[in-house]
Enzyme design. Structure first.
Site, PDB file in Angstrom:
ATOM      1  N   LYS A 151       0.832  -1.206   0.000  1.00 31.03           N
ATOM      2  CA  LYS A 151       0.000   0.000   0.000  1.00 31.03           C
ATOM      3  C   LYS A 151       0.865   1.253   0.000  1.00 31.03           C
ATOM      4  CE  LYS A 151      -2.626   2.914   3.053  1.00 31.03           C
ATOM      5  NZ  LYS A 151      -3.045   3.152   4.444  1.00 31.03           N
ATOM      6  N   ASP A 169      -6.460   2.351   0.931  1.00 29.59           N
ATOM      7  CA  ASP A 169      -6.521   2.737   2.335  1.00 29.59           C
ATOM      8  C   ASP A 169      -7.926   2.455   2.842  1.00 29.59           C
ATOM      9  OD1 ASP A 169      -8.129   4.712   1.269  1.00 29.59           O
ATOM     10  OD2 ASP A 169      -7.156   6.344   2.373  1.00 29.59           O
TER      11      ASP A 169
END
Length: 217
Positions: free
Chosen positions: A125, A143
């Protein structure tokens, strides 16, 4: 509501000139800010980073600040001990690389996800966000806002229960022309309009076509 409909209607309602609301002054401290943002709001991170980046804008100066000095700056953030360890490891590995002076830029060899993920503190991420924001790469960082609303809109299923699985599915169903903007648009739309609690449906450009099974109140 299809991804095509979503990305044709939402972008005019968000500021496309803001690639991230995290404060940073160069590429190194943007990466640091992303590491600090795990399990913390951008607003909270931005309360501590201006002073931190004033004294430690580069890997070399972060190492000079030291572990204890870093912790003093970030101790109000969640998991600050682990984050400090990751940041100091990142600084140690990047020291002596990049551009000279305080305007640090990552060497070209790090401009791909596999190389970035070999650096301390940078997972998939984080690498996606860094590449998307700094270099416009068509990666989709997942997210909490992206994860939540991808499920809310029915774009992913119950089995897509990790950020990695959600990203893989989104890359399949979102047209490629929107990949570079997808994270940015979904984050800002999810943060300010299509919120987890009390979403502002009356202000949303998607309200007429939104097929979320139950809009929370």
């Amino acid at each position: 509501m299809t991804p095509e409909q979503y990305f044709s209607l939402v972008p005019p309602t968000v500021d496309m000139n803001i690639r991230s609301e995290l404060y940073s002054t160069n590429e190194f401290n943007f990466a640091v800010a992303v590491i600090l943002s795990a399990q913390a709001t951008d607003k909270k991170v931005n309360e501590v980073t201006p002073e931190l980046f004033r004294v430690a804008p580069t890997p070399e100066k972060m190492l000079m600040l030291g572990m204890d000095g870093l912790k003093k700056h970030i101790c109000v953030l969640s998991f600050f001990n682990n984050k400090a360890k990751s940041i100091m490891g990142l600084a140690a590995q990047l020291a002596g690389t990049g551009t000279n002076g305080d305007d640090y830029k990552f060497p070209d060899k790090y401009h791909n996800r596999d190389s970035l993920m070999k650096l301390p503190g940078i997972g998939q991420k984080t690498a996606n966000v860094i590449m998307n924001v700094l270099w416009g790469a068509p990666n989709i960082g997942v997210d909490t806002h992206v994860f939540r609303n991808a499920h809310r809109y029915g774009w992913v299923g119950a089995d897509d229960n990790t950020p990695e699985k959600v990203e893989a599915k989104l890359l399949q169903i979102i047209p490629k022309k929107y990949h570079a903007m997808a994270n940015h648009v979904m984050v800002l739309h999810g943060r300010y309009t299509c919120r987890a609690l009390r979403p502002k449906c009356d202000q949303c450009p998607l309200n007429a076509i939104c097929n979320a099974p139950a809009k929370p109140v």
